[in-house]
Scaffold this motif. Sequence first.
Motif, PDB file in Angstrom:
ATOM      1  N   GLN A   1      14.248  95.135  30.649  1.00 35.35           N
ATOM      2  CA  GLN A   1      13.929  95.891  31.854  1.00 35.35           C
ATOM      3  C   GLN A   1      12.561  95.472  32.379  1.00 35.35           C
ATOM      4  O   GLN A   1      12.371  95.293  33.581  1.00 35.35           O
ATOM      5  CB  GLN A   1      13.945  97.399  31.580  1.00 35.35           C
ATOM      6  CG  GLN A   1      13.674  98.217  32.846  1.00 35.35           C
ATOM      7  CD  GLN A   1      14.023  99.684  32.673  1.00 35.35           C
ATOM      8  OE1 GLN A   1      14.396 100.118  31.593  1.00 35.35           O
ATOM      9  NE2 GLN A   1      13.904 100.440  33.746  1.00 35.35           N
ATOM     10  N   ALA A   2      11.606  95.276  31.475  1.00 32.34           N
ATOM     11  CA  ALA A   2      10.285  94.801  31.890  1.00 32.34           C
ATOM     12  C   ALA A   2      10.372  93.394  32.472  1.00 32.34           C
ATOM     13  O   ALA A   2       9.656  93.042  33.406  1.00 32.34           O
ATOM     14  CB  ALA A   2       9.323  94.825  30.708  1.00 32.34           C
ATOM     15  N   GLU A   3      11.295  92.603  31.918  1.00 35.32           N
ATOM     16  CA  GLU A   3      11.448  91.239  32.429  1.00 35.32           C
ATOM     17  C   GLU A   3      11.888  91.244  33.886  1.00 35.32           C
ATOM     18  O   GLU A   3      11.320  90.554  34.730  1.00 35.32           O
ATOM     19  CB  GLU A   3      12.467  90.473  31.575  1.00 35.32           C
ATOM     20  CG  GLU A   3      12.688  89.044  32.056  1.00 35.32           C
ATOM     21  CD  GLU A   3      13.736  88.330  31.237  1.00 35.32           C
ATOM     22  OE1 GLU A   3      13.987  87.158  31.539  1.00 35.32           O
ATOM     23  OE2 GLU A   3      14.302  88.929  30.308  1.00 35.32           O
TER      24      GLU A   3
ATOM     25  N   ALA B   1       7.545  87.911  32.399  1.00 31.83           N
ATOM     26  CA  ALA B   1       7.172  88.829  31.328  1.00 31.83           C
ATOM     27  C   ALA B   1       6.891  88.066  30.046  1.00 31.83           C
ATOM     28  O   ALA B   1       7.444  87.007  29.795  1.00 31.83           O
ATOM     29  CB  ALA B   1       8.293  89.852  31.109  1.00 31.83           C
ATOM     30  N   ASP B   2       6.004  88.634  29.218  1.00 35.58           N
ATOM     31  CA  ASP B   2       5.713  88.002  27.927  1.00 35.58           C
ATOM     32  C   ASP B   2       6.936  88.018  27.012  1.00 35.58           C
ATOM     33  O   ASP B   2       7.135  87.113  26.210  1.00 35.58           O
ATOM     34  CB  ASP B   2       4.533  88.706  27.252  1.00 35.58           C
ATOM     35  CG  ASP B   2       3.209  88.380  27.934  1.00 35.58           C
ATOM     36  OD1 ASP B   2       3.120  87.305  28.543  1.00 35.58           O
ATOM     37  OD2 ASP B   2       2.284  89.195  27.848  1.00 35.58           O
ATOM     38  N   ASP B   3       7.744  89.071  27.118  1.00 35.95           N
ATOM     39  CA  ASP B   3       8.955  89.158  26.311  1.00 35.95           C
ATOM     40  C   ASP B   3      10.121  88.752  27.198  1.00 35.95           C
ATOM     41  O   ASP B   3      10.460  89.435  28.160  1.00 35.95           O
ATOM     42  CB  ASP B   3       9.141  90.580  25.784  1.00 35.95           C
ATOM     43  CG  ASP B   3      10.123  90.622  24.629  1.00 35.95           C
ATOM     44  OD1 ASP B   3      10.483  89.547  24.126  1.00 35.95           O
ATOM     45  OD2 ASP B   3      10.536  91.727  24.257  1.00 35.95           O
ATOM     46  N   ILE B   4      10.739  87.622  26.925  1.00 33.92           N
ATOM     47  CA  ILE B   4      11.627  86.970  27.879  1.00 33.92           C
ATOM     48  C   ILE B   4      13.005  86.691  27.303  1.00 33.92           C
ATOM     49  O   ILE B   4      13.205  86.616  26.102  1.00 33.92           O
ATOM     50  CB  ILE B   4      11.023  85.629  28.351  1.00 33.92           C
ATOM     51  CG1 ILE B   4      10.603  84.802  27.139  1.00 33.92           C
ATOM     52  CG2 ILE B   4       9.880  85.852  29.323  1.00 33.92           C
ATOM     53  CD1 ILE B   4      10.011  83.461  27.462  1.00 33.92           C
ATOM     54  N   THR B   5      13.965  86.556  28.208  1.00 31.02           N
ATOM     55  CA  THR B   5      15.291  86.100  27.853  1.00 31.02           C
ATOM     56  C   THR B   5      15.332  84.590  27.988  1.00 31.02           C
ATOM     57  O   THR B   5      14.913  84.049  29.004  1.00 31.02           O
ATOM     58  CB  THR B   5      16.340  86.721  28.795  1.00 31.02           C
ATOM     59  OG1 THR B   5      16.278  88.130  28.697  1.00 31.02           O
ATOM     60  CG2 THR B   5      17.733  86.239  28.446  1.00 31.02           C
TER      61      THR B   5
END
Length: 490
Positions: free
Chosen positions: A332-334, A345-349
């Motif tokens: 969601q953040a992405e 985002a730092d946390d990515i798909t």
Amino acid sequence: MKNVVVIGAGIAGLATAIRLQCAGYQVQVYEANASPGGKLSELQIGRYRFDAGPSLFTMPQYIEELFAISGKPIYEYFSYKRKEIVCEYFFDDLTRFTAFGNLEAYCKEAEKAFGIAPATLKKYFANSQMKFDRTRSLFLENSLHKLTTYLNKETLQALASLSSLSLFSTLHTFNTAKLNNQYLVQLFDRYATYNGSSPFQTPAIMSMIPHLEQHFGTYVPKGGMISITNSLYQLALDVGVQFNFNTKVSQISIANKVADGIVVDERKIPADIVVSNMDIMPTYRYLMPSQKAPEKILSQERSSSAIIFYWGIRHSFEQLNLHNIFFSKDYQAEFASIFSSQTVADDITVYVNISSKDELADAPEGCENWFVMVNAPANVGQDWDEIIQRTRKNILSKLSKQLQTNLEDFIECEAILDPRSIEAKTQSAQGALYGSASNNRYAAFLRHPNFSRKIKNLYFCGGSVHPGGGIPLCLLSAKITAALITKASV
């Protein structure tokens, strides 16, 4: 015989040219690049060959149709095979899921991996099919901008069943209610990326997309995705289309509100009909600067773009199959970062496509070529060099965790594509992969039509106009545009 000029040799431009040439027009294609294909191209890095753009092949019937109308046997140009496994999904907590192309096998595997009843998934896919069947005529196969489209039986049935099409909830809300499983919600939310949108904003009618992949299947073209471009280019040549490469069109010639040709190197080239396969924004801004542009349409939010790493890997990771999806913890953040803060985002798909083992020319023996893609916002002047550096570090960390090895040690060569280079190479405004985003329920109606309302004999095809981006929709765009031209000529 009427003369047609097509500006751009992208997949939609090629398909439009083939259709019109077969309908009795004389077609010339003008392309600024040295080769056809647009985003559907390739690159060679040392010992490795990569498909540069789209890496998912679905709905081959739209390519088969081009050979059928040309009277040419497709097997002499193009071949492909259906995949038994669509994707391998890898989650951050090391949960894994094999998405089989067979629905029964898919549901059994989902039950084993996630504890979800097969009946729940089958009901979801049935709903997905219903939405596609009821709307394909209106949204995909005809012009949304012609009154006649709304007067046929299929459209009237679709309009009568609007309440069942989930237009007033988001894809994420729909998936949460229907699946109630964090892994599957995340998995089915990703289908929003197929048209460059966010599952937290795009309407739930987009839940029809899984049906297209599951029912019609996913395929591996022999020779890679570039063989789609190469086969259609050769078909176009064989039916008589003429091509002009390394030839940049500087203007669409318009006289008395009629398109009557193009300008190349200050020389006018007359034409009875002009078709632009160029992104709709630069078509207006650069090729028709004196014409009043449809600002409401051009100001629509751009779709997502991408950062793509092409890696030659000195190793064969046998546990990975043809297509692989690695999910982030907080997607969601992405999506919020892509469509709000305009960064990554730092946390990515991470999406990894590894070439088929049948394509031995793509990589040396014992090695693999990796197409590693991260969703990214369109280019609005971000510090892409910093974003790429940070993103690369995050990708390597995520993949190394999954593989339990230091992946960077095996990277033999690398090339990078980002929104800036996508924009420069393909003239796609802001490097958006799919034109405008579909982040509201009216997005389909706000795409530019396949014809000009104000300029006679001017038409448009490709991913930035109706019905949208991606190979199947671009081919449908060509079909709609060619039909409008031939009908107007009767």
